[in-house]
Scaffold this motif. Structure first.
Motif, mmCIF file in Angstrom:
data_model
loop_
_atom_site.group_PDB
_atom_site.id
_atom_site.type_symbol
_atom_site.label_atom_id
_atom_site.label_comp_id
_atom_site.label_asym_id
_atom_site.label_seq_id
_atom_site.Cartn_x
_atom_site.Cartn_y
_atom_site.Cartn_z
ATOM 1 N N UNK A 137 5.532 4.429 3.883
ATOM 2 C CA UNK A 137 5.440 4.996 2.577
ATOM 3 C C UNK A 137 4.995 3.689 1.463
ATOM 4 N N UNK A 138 4.148 3.905 0.893
ATOM 5 C CA UNK A 138 4.038 3.011 -0.140
ATOM 6 C C UNK A 138 4.255 3.561 -1.565
ATOM 7 N N UNK A 139 5.090 2.734 -2.069
ATOM 8 C CA UNK A 139 5.754 3.268 -3.576
ATOM 9 C C UNK A 139 5.061 2.348 -4.614
ATOM 10 N N UNK A 140 4.954 3.225 -5.838
ATOM 11 C CA UNK A 140 4.631 2.422 -6.960
ATOM 12 C C UNK A 140 5.701 1.825 -7.598
ATOM 13 N N UNK A 141 5.766 0.757 -8.125
ATOM 14 C CA UNK A 141 7.030 0.277 -8.876
ATOM 15 C C UNK A 141 6.314 -1.160 -9.652
ATOM 16 N N UNK A 142 6.804 -0.929 -11.216
ATOM 17 C CA UNK A 142 6.418 -2.131 -12.033
ATOM 18 C C UNK A 142 7.502 -2.977 -12.013
ATOM 19 N N UNK A 143 7.186 -4.321 -11.510
ATOM 20 C CA UNK A 143 8.170 -5.234 -11.620
ATOM 21 C C UNK A 143 9.200 -5.019 -10.315
ATOM 22 N N UNK A 144 10.435 -5.592 -10.432
ATOM 23 C CA UNK A 144 11.564 -5.687 -9.326
ATOM 24 C C UNK A 144 12.666 -4.852 -9.563
ATOM 25 N N UNK A 145 13.164 -4.420 -8.669
ATOM 26 C CA UNK A 145 14.413 -3.709 -9.273
ATOM 27 C C UNK A 145 15.483 -4.288 -10.316
ATOM 28 N N UNK A 146 15.610 -5.748 -10.112
ATOM 29 C CA UNK A 146 16.621 -6.286 -11.186
ATOM 30 C C UNK A 146 15.974 -6.390 -12.461
ATOM 31 N N UNK A 177 -3.525 -0.176 9.892
ATOM 32 C CA UNK A 177 -2.725 1.071 9.789
ATOM 33 C C UNK A 177 -3.639 2.195 9.673
ATOM 34 N N UNK A 178 -3.354 3.028 10.750
ATOM 35 C CA UNK A 178 -4.282 4.348 10.419
ATOM 36 C C UNK A 178 -4.009 5.219 9.146
ATOM 37 N N UNK A 179 -4.946 5.843 8.840
ATOM 38 C CA UNK A 179 -5.125 6.473 7.434
ATOM 39 C C UNK A 179 -3.846 7.591 7.558
ATOM 40 N N UNK A 180 -3.898 8.268 8.847
ATOM 41 C CA UNK A 180 -3.024 9.281 8.784
ATOM 42 C C UNK A 180 -1.479 8.734 8.679
ATOM 43 N N UNK A 181 -0.994 7.466 8.796
ATOM 44 C CA UNK A 181 0.094 7.012 8.882
ATOM 45 C C UNK A 181 0.378 6.398 7.437
ATOM 46 N N UNK A 182 -0.253 6.564 6.206
ATOM 47 C CA UNK A 182 0.193 6.031 5.072
ATOM 48 C C UNK A 182 0.473 7.290 4.326
ATOM 49 N N UNK A 183 1.498 7.281 3.374
ATOM 50 C CA UNK A 183 2.117 8.003 2.292
ATOM 51 C C UNK A 183 2.191 7.349 1.094
ATOM 52 N N UNK A 184 1.983 8.406 0.246
ATOM 53 C CA UNK A 184 2.219 7.662 -1.276
ATOM 54 C C UNK A 184 3.616 8.165 -1.815
ATOM 55 N N UNK A 185 4.162 7.383 -2.579
ATOM 56 C CA UNK A 185 5.364 7.761 -3.522
ATOM 57 C C UNK A 185 4.963 7.057 -4.935
ATOM 58 N N UNK A 186 5.137 8.103 -5.896
ATOM 59 C CA UNK A 186 4.629 7.602 -7.561
ATOM 60 C C UNK A 186 5.559 6.467 -7.955
ATOM 61 N N UNK A 187 6.934 6.557 -7.405
ATOM 62 C CA UNK A 187 8.092 5.761 -7.902
ATOM 63 C C UNK A 187 8.719 6.316 -9.171
ATOM 64 N N UNK A 188 9.177 7.544 -9.094
ATOM 65 C CA UNK A 188 9.801 8.069 -10.483
ATOM 66 C C UNK A 188 11.104 7.128 -10.686
ATOM 67 N N UNK A 189 11.344 6.657 -11.855
ATOM 68 C CA UNK A 189 12.298 6.030 -12.015
ATOM 69 C C UNK A 189 12.127 4.395 -11.952
#
Length: 281
Positions: A137-146, A177-189
């Motif tokens: 799962x590849x998630x979008x995040x702006x910056x780091x949690x800290x 990585x095979x295309x079918x093994x890639x998932x997206x997460x918009x990173x809500x929050x």
């Protein structure tokens, strides 16, 4: 059907139950740091309908500090090993940005890597996923949690998130990585303002249209508390269920939640209504 086959072939959206083996997660920090309690909770989530158990040994709440690989593994590996023995057919994911943690978890029986940094924090992550031929799962995040909530800013958040995830998918493909093994997460929050979260939720279909399975994680998020004038995360079940139904209608594949039974019900009903909508003339 093998475990990974369920991820790719199941028509109903899948429910991912959250298991935080951490002392400081925003909603349930410390409740499941004890491995015995964590395993009991995971088995309970499976009984309530979870298709995936997502285990993390590092909090990613706003302001959280990084946790080294050794500590993450000390928190998560005993749970993974016991859970794989107790529930041989359930999917397990490891919530980490470190390749060493991901590889040890995969060897112990994990099926999926859930990387909130989309392979950026540790460049070896994509090589691990490619070698093990596992979903990531590849998630979008702006910056780091800290620091991610210090001053996030976007001009066109939906397009920027789509462009970012598409670029990370290209890197993953190049790593083997095979295309079918890639998932997206918009990173809500994750490095998002309230309006950014709402815009992303309003346009989930745009993300789904990119052609990769989408994971949505809104469970008990603070922006919903602000909307509902509710300060206790545990009291945001109704808000979470609303976003689950919305996600299913948009074509989201996986819902990452704390409250499995209620969100499973919402997903089943929303899916059934969606099927009727497309079948009814």
């Amino acid at each position: 059907m093998n475990r990974i086959g369920k991820l790719h072939q199941n028509k109903l959206p899948l429910i991912m139950g959250i298991l935080n083996a951490t002392p400081d997660s925003f909603s349930d920090g410390g409740r499941y740091l004890d491995s015995g309690k964590a395993i009991e909770h995971a088995i309970r989530m499976a009984a309530e309908g979870a298709d995936i158990i997502d285990i993390g040994g590092e909090s990613t709440r706003p302001g959280a500090l990084p946790v080294n690989a050794g500590e993450q593994l000390a928190r998560s590996l005993p749970i993974i090993t016991a859970l794989r023995a107790a529930l041989p057919d359930i999917l397990i994911s490891i919530d980490t940005t470190l390749a060493d943690v991901a590889e040890a978890a995969l060897v112990a029986g994990v099926d999926i890597i859930n990387d909130i940094s989309a392979g950026i924090n540790d460049p070896a992550m994509f090589n691990i996923a490619a070698r093990h031929r596992c979903p990531i799962v590849l998630m979008h995040m702006q910056g780091q949690p800290e620091t991610m909530q210090d001053n996030p800013h976007y001009r066109h958040v939906v397009q920027e998130v789509c462009d970012y995830l598409t670029a990370r998918a290209k890197c993953a493909l190049q790593a083997g990585i095979a295309r079918e093994n890639i998932l997206f997460d918009p990173g809500i929050g994750f490095g998002k303002r309230r309006q950014d979260n709402l815009d992303l939720l309003a346009h989930l279909d745009t993300l789904v249209a990119l052609g990769y399975p989408v994971l949505l994680g809104t469970s008990r998020k603070r922006f919903m508390g602000a909307l509902c004038d509710e300060t206790e995360a545990q009291n945001l079940l109704g808000a979470t269920v609303a976003t689950t139904a919305l996600g299913v209608d948009a074509g989201v594949k996986i819902l990452r939640v704390h409250d499995v039974r209620e969100n499973k019900q919402a997903a089943i009903v929303a899916y059934a209504i969606g099927v009727r909508k497309h079948e009814t003339p």
